[in-house]
Design a protein around this motif. Structure first.
Motif, mmCIF file in Angstrom:
data_model
loop_
_atom_site.group_PDB
_atom_site.id
_atom_site.type_symbol
_atom_site.label_atom_id
_atom_site.label_comp_id
_atom_site.label_asym_id
_atom_site.label_seq_id
_atom_site.Cartn_x
_atom_site.Cartn_y
_atom_site.Cartn_z
ATOM 1 N N VAL A 1 56.287 -5.126 23.776
ATOM 2 C CA VAL A 1 56.098 -5.999 22.492
ATOM 3 C C VAL A 1 54.837 -5.985 22.107
ATOM 4 C CG1 VAL A 1 56.073 -8.058 23.713
ATOM 5 C CG2 VAL A 1 56.540 -8.454 21.378
ATOM 6 N N TYR A 2 54.465 -5.672 20.739
ATOM 7 C CA TYR A 2 53.123 -5.848 20.335
ATOM 8 C C TYR A 2 53.138 -7.154 19.454
ATOM 9 C CZ TYR A 2 52.939 -0.759 21.057
ATOM 10 O OH TYR A 2 52.773 0.510 21.621
ATOM 11 N N ILE A 3 51.841 -7.957 19.630
ATOM 12 C CA ILE A 3 51.866 -9.064 18.870
ATOM 13 C C ILE A 3 50.321 -9.084 18.274
ATOM 14 C CG2 ILE A 3 51.470 -11.801 19.383
ATOM 15 C CD1 ILE A 3 52.685 -9.524 22.370
ATOM 16 N N ARG A 4 50.326 -9.516 17.135
ATOM 17 C CA ARG A 4 48.944 -9.267 16.141
ATOM 18 C C ARG A 4 47.963 -9.961 16.783
ATOM 19 N NH1 ARG A 4 50.868 -10.875 10.723
ATOM 20 N NH2 ARG A 4 49.452 -12.718 11.083
ATOM 21 N N CYS A 5 46.779 -9.531 16.886
ATOM 22 C CA CYS A 5 45.752 -10.217 17.706
ATOM 23 C C CYS A 5 45.316 -11.413 17.084
ATOM 24 C CB CYS A 5 44.420 -9.145 17.558
ATOM 25 S SG CYS A 5 44.961 -7.820 18.678
ATOM 26 N N ASP A 6 45.493 -11.880 16.007
ATOM 27 C CA ASP A 6 45.165 -13.148 15.463
ATOM 28 C C ASP A 6 46.091 -14.316 15.852
ATOM 29 O OD1 ASP A 6 46.972 -11.900 13.606
ATOM 30 O OD2 ASP A 6 46.661 -13.383 11.886
ATOM 31 N N LEU A 7 47.079 -13.831 16.264
ATOM 32 C CA LEU A 7 48.351 -15.005 16.868
ATOM 33 C C LEU A 7 48.313 -15.278 18.271
ATOM 34 C CD1 LEU A 7 51.356 -13.509 14.997
ATOM 35 C CD2 LEU A 7 49.895 -15.491 14.237
ATOM 36 N N SER A 8 48.383 -16.435 18.973
ATOM 37 C CA SER A 8 48.164 -16.983 20.417
ATOM 38 C C SER A 8 49.503 -16.478 20.805
ATOM 39 C CB SER A 8 47.899 -18.276 20.352
ATOM 40 O OG SER A 8 46.534 -18.451 20.043
ATOM 41 N N PHE A 9 49.573 -16.237 22.074
ATOM 42 C CA PHE A 9 50.914 -16.018 22.874
ATOM 43 C C PHE A 9 50.611 -16.012 24.350
ATOM 44 C CE2 PHE A 9 49.439 -11.780 23.333
ATOM 45 C CZ PHE A 9 49.741 -11.443 24.386
ATOM 46 N N ASN A 10 51.855 -16.305 25.001
ATOM 47 C CA ASN A 10 51.782 -16.498 26.306
ATOM 48 C C ASN A 10 52.682 -15.491 26.975
ATOM 49 O OD1 ASN A 10 49.732 -18.679 26.600
ATOM 50 N ND2 ASN A 10 51.345 -20.057 26.236
ATOM 51 N N GLN A 11 52.445 -14.691 28.011
ATOM 52 C CA GLN A 11 53.433 -13.993 28.506
ATOM 53 C C GLN A 11 54.397 -14.957 29.665
ATOM 54 O OE1 GLN A 11 51.350 -10.839 30.680
ATOM 55 N NE2 GLN A 11 50.353 -10.059 29.170
ATOM 56 N N ARG A 12 55.687 -14.607 29.566
ATOM 57 C CA ARG A 12 56.527 -15.097 30.453
ATOM 58 C C ARG A 12 57.133 -14.617 31.383
ATOM 59 N NH1 ARG A 12 58.684 -19.959 28.157
ATOM 60 N NH2 ARG A 12 59.397 -20.095 30.201
ATOM 61 N N PRO A 13 56.356 -14.185 32.415
ATOM 62 C CA PRO A 13 56.840 -12.948 33.691
ATOM 63 C C PRO A 13 57.856 -13.861 34.447
ATOM 64 C CG PRO A 13 54.755 -13.819 34.018
ATOM 65 C CD PRO A 13 54.864 -14.295 32.644
ATOM 66 N N GLU A 14 57.726 -15.122 34.519
ATOM 67 C CA GLU A 14 58.696 -15.799 35.383
ATOM 68 C C GLU A 14 60.247 -15.895 34.884
ATOM 69 O OE1 GLU A 14 57.817 -19.022 32.185
ATOM 70 O OE2 GLU A 14 56.892 -17.193 33.341
ATOM 71 N N LEU A 15 60.303 -15.418 33.575
ATOM 72 C CA LEU A 15 61.768 -15.071 33.114
ATOM 73 C C LEU A 15 62.133 -13.610 33.344
ATOM 74 C CD1 LEU A 15 61.453 -17.124 29.565
ATOM 75 C CD2 LEU A 15 62.257 -17.786 31.844
ATOM 76 N N GLY A 16 61.355 -12.702 33.521
ATOM 77 C CA GLY A 16 61.809 -11.427 34.070
ATOM 78 C C GLY A 16 62.722 -11.363 35.219
ATOM 79 N N ARG A 17 63.441 -10.312 35.100
ATOM 80 C CA ARG A 17 64.407 -10.220 36.349
ATOM 81 C C ARG A 17 64.477 -8.409 36.578
ATOM 82 N NH1 ARG A 17 64.150 -14.792 35.901
ATOM 83 N NH2 ARG A 17 65.531 -16.408 36.103
ATOM 84 N N ASP A 18 64.448 -8.096 37.953
ATOM 85 C CA ASP A 18 64.383 -6.590 38.165
ATOM 86 C C ASP A 18 65.715 -5.869 37.617
ATOM 87 O OD1 ASP A 18 62.157 -7.012 39.678
ATOM 88 O OD2 ASP A 18 63.240 -7.201 41.589
ATOM 89 N N SER A 19 66.711 -6.677 37.496
ATOM 90 C CA SER A 19 68.122 -6.180 36.868
ATOM 91 C C SER A 19 67.889 -6.068 35.244
ATOM 92 C CB SER A 19 69.150 -6.731 37.224
ATOM 93 O OG SER A 19 69.036 -8.239 36.631
ATOM 94 N N LEU A 20 66.846 -6.621 34.606
ATOM 95 C CA LEU A 20 66.996 -6.560 33.067
ATOM 96 C C LEU A 20 65.652 -5.840 32.604
ATOM 97 C CD1 LEU A 20 68.023 -10.145 32.488
ATOM 98 C CD2 LEU A 20 69.489 -7.930 31.995
ATOM 99 N N GLU A 21 65.779 -4.774 31.448
ATOM 100 C CA GLU A 21 64.700 -4.147 30.856
ATOM 101 C C GLU A 21 64.335 -5.290 29.608
ATOM 102 O OE1 GLU A 21 64.868 -0.018 30.562
ATOM 103 O OE2 GLU A 21 66.604 -0.074 31.725
ATOM 104 N N VAL A 22 63.782 -6.528 29.960
ATOM 105 C CA VAL A 22 63.390 -7.479 28.975
ATOM 106 C C VAL A 22 61.777 -7.898 29.237
ATOM 107 C CG1 VAL A 22 64.104 -9.610 27.794
ATOM 108 C CG2 VAL A 22 65.853 -8.094 28.749
ATOM 109 N N VAL A 23 61.276 -8.140 28.201
ATOM 110 C CA VAL A 23 60.049 -8.690 28.091
ATOM 111 C C VAL A 23 60.083 -9.994 27.342
ATOM 112 C CG1 VAL A 23 58.329 -6.910 28.884
ATOM 113 C CG2 VAL A 23 59.082 -7.594 26.346
ATOM 114 N N TRP A 24 59.510 -11.129 27.650
ATOM 115 C CA TRP A 24 59.509 -12.520 27.051
ATOM 116 C C TRP A 24 58.271 -12.995 26.895
ATOM 117 C CZ3 TRP A 24 64.198 -14.425 25.667
ATOM 118 C CH2 TRP A 24 65.354 -13.654 26.500
ATOM 119 N N ILE A 25 57.947 -13.631 25.593
ATOM 120 C CA ILE A 25 56.684 -14.170 25.511
ATOM 121 C C ILE A 25 57.070 -15.467 24.738
ATOM 122 C CG2 ILE A 25 55.302 -12.267 25.182
ATOM 123 C CD1 ILE A 25 55.478 -12.633 22.012
ATOM 124 N N ASP A 26 55.965 -16.435 24.629
ATOM 125 C CA ASP A 26 56.217 -17.583 23.817
ATOM 126 C C ASP A 26 54.993 -17.193 22.670
ATOM 127 O OD1 ASP A 26 57.867 -19.370 24.922
ATOM 128 O OD2 ASP A 26 56.509 -20.244 26.381
#
Length: 211
Positions: free
Chosen positions: A56-81
């Motif tokens: 995921v690409y997030i525009r630099c003027d926007l704030s975000f947090n990565q959510r690695p705790e929502l990641g699972r080895d079985s899933l190809e998914v990334v999560w951000i707030d």
């Protein structure tokens, strides 16, 4: 990542807030600098150079947090707030479901059950889900039933209605965008710009006055 130059041009012209990519075909040997887009931060989960992977690409003027705790080895998914002014954090997931992964939506359900105060927040999930929602080709299938149950459990709406992958002898809607608050969507659709066999799917969130 194939077609990175074309992707950079799309980002420059659209100035999209968030760009999600399925099937990046990346592994850790590829540095972020090699796939960078000017004006954007990147967050990724790789598989290999022969398939899979998401970012995921997030525009630099926007704030975000990565959510690695929502990641699972079985899933190809990334999560951000995504953090917008005067708004609760917006949860965004970008994913890829390999065609033979039958437990994808069950695993996604477990992830979202672990997300705090989900019922009070906006949720967006997008990516190549390899479930054809056009026609009747897989109605009644196990994966389609899992998908429908997942949507019902979390009150999600799939907002893409046109085919996203068109070949000489087939037309399928396998690239999806799911949202929890459909009333906040100003526009959505499909853009076929010709640099991939998958079209671009997009949605635009309504701008709230005062933000």
């Amino acid at each position: 990542m194939p077609k990175i130059d074309e992707l950079r041009l799309v980002a420059k012209n659209s100035q999209a807030a968030v760009i999600g990519i399925s099937e990046t075909w990346l592994d850790p040997s590829v540095n972020d600098s090699e796939i960078s887009i000017e004006g954007y931060n990147i967050y990724r989960k790789d598989r290999s150079r022969t398939g899979g992977g998401v970012c995921v690409y997030i525009r630099c003027d926007l704030s975000f947090n990565q959510r690695p705790e929502l990641g699972r080895d079985s899933l190809e998914v990334v999560w951000i707030d995504l953090i917008l002014p005067k708004t609760k954090p917006i949860l965004i997931g970008v994913g890829y479901r390999p065609p033979q992964q039958g437990s994808f939506y069950e695993s996604l359900e477990d992830v979202l059950m672990d997300s705090e105060n989900l019922s009070e927040r906006e949720l967006y999930f997008l990516g190549d889900c390899n479930v054809n929602l056009a026609g009747i080709s897989n109605k009644g299938s196990s994966i389609r039933k899992q998908l429908e149950l997942w949507c019902n459990t979390f009150d999600l709406f799939q907002i893409i209605s046109k085919a996203t992958r068109v070949a000489s002898n087939s037309s399928t809607l396998i690239d999806h965008i799911y949202v929890s608050q459909r009333e906040k969507i100003a526009d959505s659709g499909v853009l076929d710009i010709g640099f991939s066999d998958h079209a671009i799917v997009y949605c635009t969130r309504k701008v709230v006055k005062g933000l």
